[in-house]
Write an enzyme that holds these catalytic residues in place. Sequence first.
Site, PDB file in Angstrom:
ATOM      1  N   TYR A   1       1.831   1.825 -10.193  1.00  0.00           N
ATOM      2  CA  TYR A   1       1.546   2.136  -8.789  1.00  0.00           C
ATOM      3  C   TYR A   1       0.067   2.478  -8.585  1.00  0.00           C
ATOM      4  O   TYR A   1      -0.563   1.989  -7.660  1.00  0.00           O
ATOM      5  CB  TYR A   1       2.438   3.291  -8.307  1.00  0.00           C
ATOM      6  CG  TYR A   1       2.646   3.271  -6.812  1.00  0.00           C
ATOM      7  CD1 TYR A   1       3.730   2.614  -6.241  1.00  0.00           C
ATOM      8  CD2 TYR A   1       1.738   3.885  -5.957  1.00  0.00           C
ATOM      9  CE1 TYR A   1       3.913   2.568  -4.870  1.00  0.00           C
ATOM     10  CE2 TYR A   1       1.911   3.842  -4.577  1.00  0.00           C
ATOM     11  CZ  TYR A   1       3.003   3.184  -4.037  1.00  0.00           C
ATOM     12  OH  TYR A   1       3.166   3.138  -2.681  1.00  0.00           O
TER      13      TYR A   1
ATOM     14  N   PRO B   1       6.126  -6.736  -0.129  1.00  0.00           N
ATOM     15  CA  PRO B   1       5.314  -5.547   0.126  1.00  0.00           C
ATOM     16  C   PRO B   1       5.740  -4.276  -0.615  1.00  0.00           C
ATOM     17  O   PRO B   1       5.028  -3.280  -0.572  1.00  0.00           O
ATOM     18  CB  PRO B   1       5.459  -5.348   1.644  1.00  0.00           C
ATOM     19  CG  PRO B   1       6.750  -5.991   1.992  1.00  0.00           C
ATOM     20  CD  PRO B   1       6.924  -7.130   1.039  1.00  0.00           C
TER      21      PRO B   1
ATOM     22  N   LYS C   1       0.959  -4.048  -3.332  1.00  0.00           N
ATOM     23  CA  LYS C   1      -0.057  -4.582  -4.234  1.00  0.00           C
ATOM     24  C   LYS C   1      -0.993  -5.613  -3.603  1.00  0.00           C
ATOM     25  O   LYS C   1      -2.040  -5.934  -4.167  1.00  0.00           O
ATOM     26  CB  LYS C   1       0.618  -5.227  -5.464  1.00  0.00           C
ATOM     27  CG  LYS C   1       1.184  -4.208  -6.420  1.00  0.00           C
ATOM     28  CD  LYS C   1       0.090  -3.414  -7.082  1.00  0.00           C
ATOM     29  CE  LYS C   1       0.589  -2.229  -7.873  1.00  0.00           C
ATOM     30  NZ  LYS C   1      -0.112  -0.987  -7.600  1.00  0.00           N
TER      31      LYS C   1
ATOM     32  N   HIS D   1      -3.318  10.563  -2.051  1.00  0.00           N
ATOM     33  CA  HIS D   1      -1.939  10.922  -2.365  1.00  0.00           C
ATOM     34  C   HIS D   1      -1.788  11.041  -3.871  1.00  0.00           C
ATOM     35  O   HIS D   1      -2.096  10.123  -4.606  1.00  0.00           O
ATOM     36  CB  HIS D   1      -0.965   9.864  -1.829  1.00  0.00           C
ATOM     37  CG  HIS D   1      -0.723  10.008  -0.359  1.00  0.00           C
ATOM     38  ND1 HIS D   1       0.454   9.648   0.230  1.00  0.00           N
ATOM     39  CD2 HIS D   1      -1.511  10.476   0.627  1.00  0.00           C
ATOM     40  CE1 HIS D   1       0.377   9.891   1.527  1.00  0.00           C
ATOM     41  NE2 HIS D   1      -0.805  10.386   1.795  1.00  0.00           N
TER      42      HIS D   1
ATOM     43  N   TYR E   1      10.185   6.398  -0.707  1.00  0.00           N
ATOM     44  CA  TYR E   1      10.904   5.140  -0.942  1.00  0.00           C
ATOM     45  C   TYR E   1      12.381   5.509  -1.055  1.00  0.00           C
ATOM     46  O   TYR E   1      12.791   6.109  -2.052  1.00  0.00           O
ATOM     47  CB  TYR E   1      10.433   4.473  -2.235  1.00  0.00           C
ATOM     48  CG  TYR E   1       9.056   3.825  -2.137  1.00  0.00           C
ATOM     49  CD1 TYR E   1       8.933   2.470  -1.865  1.00  0.00           C
ATOM     50  CD2 TYR E   1       7.894   4.564  -2.331  1.00  0.00           C
ATOM     51  CE1 TYR E   1       7.687   1.854  -1.778  1.00  0.00           C
ATOM     52  CE2 TYR E   1       6.636   3.959  -2.244  1.00  0.00           C
ATOM     53  CZ  TYR E   1       6.546   2.602  -1.964  1.00  0.00           C
ATOM     54  OH  TYR E   1       5.323   2.004  -1.876  1.00  0.00           O
TER      55      TYR E   1
HETATM   56  C1  PHB Z   1       2.447   0.773   4.421  1.00  0.00           C
HETATM   57  O1  PHB Z   1       1.984   1.907   4.615  1.00  0.00           O
HETATM   58  O2  PHB Z   1       2.378  -0.110   5.275  1.00  0.00           O
HETATM   59  C2  PHB Z   1       3.092   0.490   3.124  1.00  0.00           C
HETATM   60  C3  PHB Z   1       3.076   1.450   2.118  1.00  0.00           C
HETATM   61  C4  PHB Z   1       3.673   1.195   0.906  1.00  0.00           C
HETATM   62  C5  PHB Z   1       4.309  -0.016   0.698  1.00  0.00           C
HETATM   63  C6  PHB Z   1       4.310  -0.985   1.680  1.00  0.00           C
HETATM   64  C7  PHB Z   1       3.718  -0.725   2.898  1.00  0.00           C
HETATM   65  O3  PHB Z   1       4.904  -0.240  -0.490  1.00  0.00           O
END
Ligand code: PHB
Length: 400
Positions: free
Chosen positions: A383, A293, A297, A76, A203
């Site tokens: 990130y 989450p 990280k 990505h 997000y």
């Molecule tokens: C996930 O794909 O489970 C996932 C992705 C990004 C995050 C948290 C969980 O910030």
Amino acid sequence: MRRVQVGIVGAGPAGLLLAHLLHRIGVETLVLEAKSRAYLETSPHRIRAGVLEWGTKEILLAAGLGERMEREGLEHRGVYLAFDGALHRVDFPTLAGGRSIWVYGQQYAVRDMIRLHLERGGEILFEHEVLGVEEPERNPVLVYRTPEGRTERVQTEFAVGADGSHSALRGLIPGARVHRRTYPFAWLGILAETRPAAEELIYASHPRGFALFSMRSPTLARNYLQVGPEERLEDWPEARIWEELALRLDGVAEVRPGPLLEKSLTPMRALVVEPMQHGRFFLIGDAAHVVPPTGAKGMNMAVADAVALFRALRAFYLEKDPTFLGSFTEEALRHVWQAEFFSYWMTTLLHTHEDPFAEGLRLAQLRHLGESPHLLSFLAENYVGLHTTGRWAETLKALA
Ligand code: PHB
């Protein structure tokens, strides 16, 4: 009594990577894991974030553990932020020095590590529960129970606690401080057989609450909703989850409902143990620190710890140099606090707050972010990961 150079408790990403790296340089390890191999590889309770930082991917490839990730994982080159009814793309290569991330489920990474470590002659004892560590400071002996119920011991030169966020071994560090934070949110997560809302993660910050649209593959969506910490799964029937996800995406992309494979609630908390070592005993991964989450990280921190401890043990065994072992906590806490900070920042920035003052500050920053490449660079660099130090490169070179 059986002897081994390094005894590792826990077959998660931290313990397995450390074992694998040490095995490559001829240091003998034994991994003891309380759960079964099938549980680690398939349990729905273990569906964790699937984002690998640039440096994490590089280490897995250099360690010979990344072949399947390269084949089946998804590169990505950005993520989206959604707010005020619009999508804002965060372009990683432009904002963070050409780097990108990989989306590959943690469970898949663990499955690969187990298989390859065993194939290459490493030893993992599943369903062997560690009951304690005797003399962790000078002469660590791991005491464990076999699946048949016998109590046995293994003499080690170093013992490593990589036994996860509910670590039973944390208490072995006398005087250790545990710094904790509880966030007033939880995540309701689903895994569903459907096309993800977009090719990249979204997000979404909406007045109804935060939502995340992630994925495991082009046909498996992984989505989350911000909910209150007291909410129960029973209150969220399938139809309500899809309806809420659609509302929070607010017309910026389409949510396509599909069969649910899994549904779970994750509380949001943070924790840092300091120091992470005592004599010949070390803590790595979730055993030493937990993050909410939001920044994805957790696994990346586990990998960074394993790399730091590997470097220190490598210097000890190959160069008879113990200095890095002495400064392990100091080195590890740098990346730990960086990741704690970023996770805190993402969490605070994206979740709705009850306090109107906090909410006003949050929206001001979010809107500024949407207009400022400088602020977006801060997000992008964190990130994709900040492993630009010479030490990371040194480790990669040593593995080549
Ligand atoms: C996930 O794909 O489970 C996932 C992705 C990004 C995050 C948290 C969980 O910030």
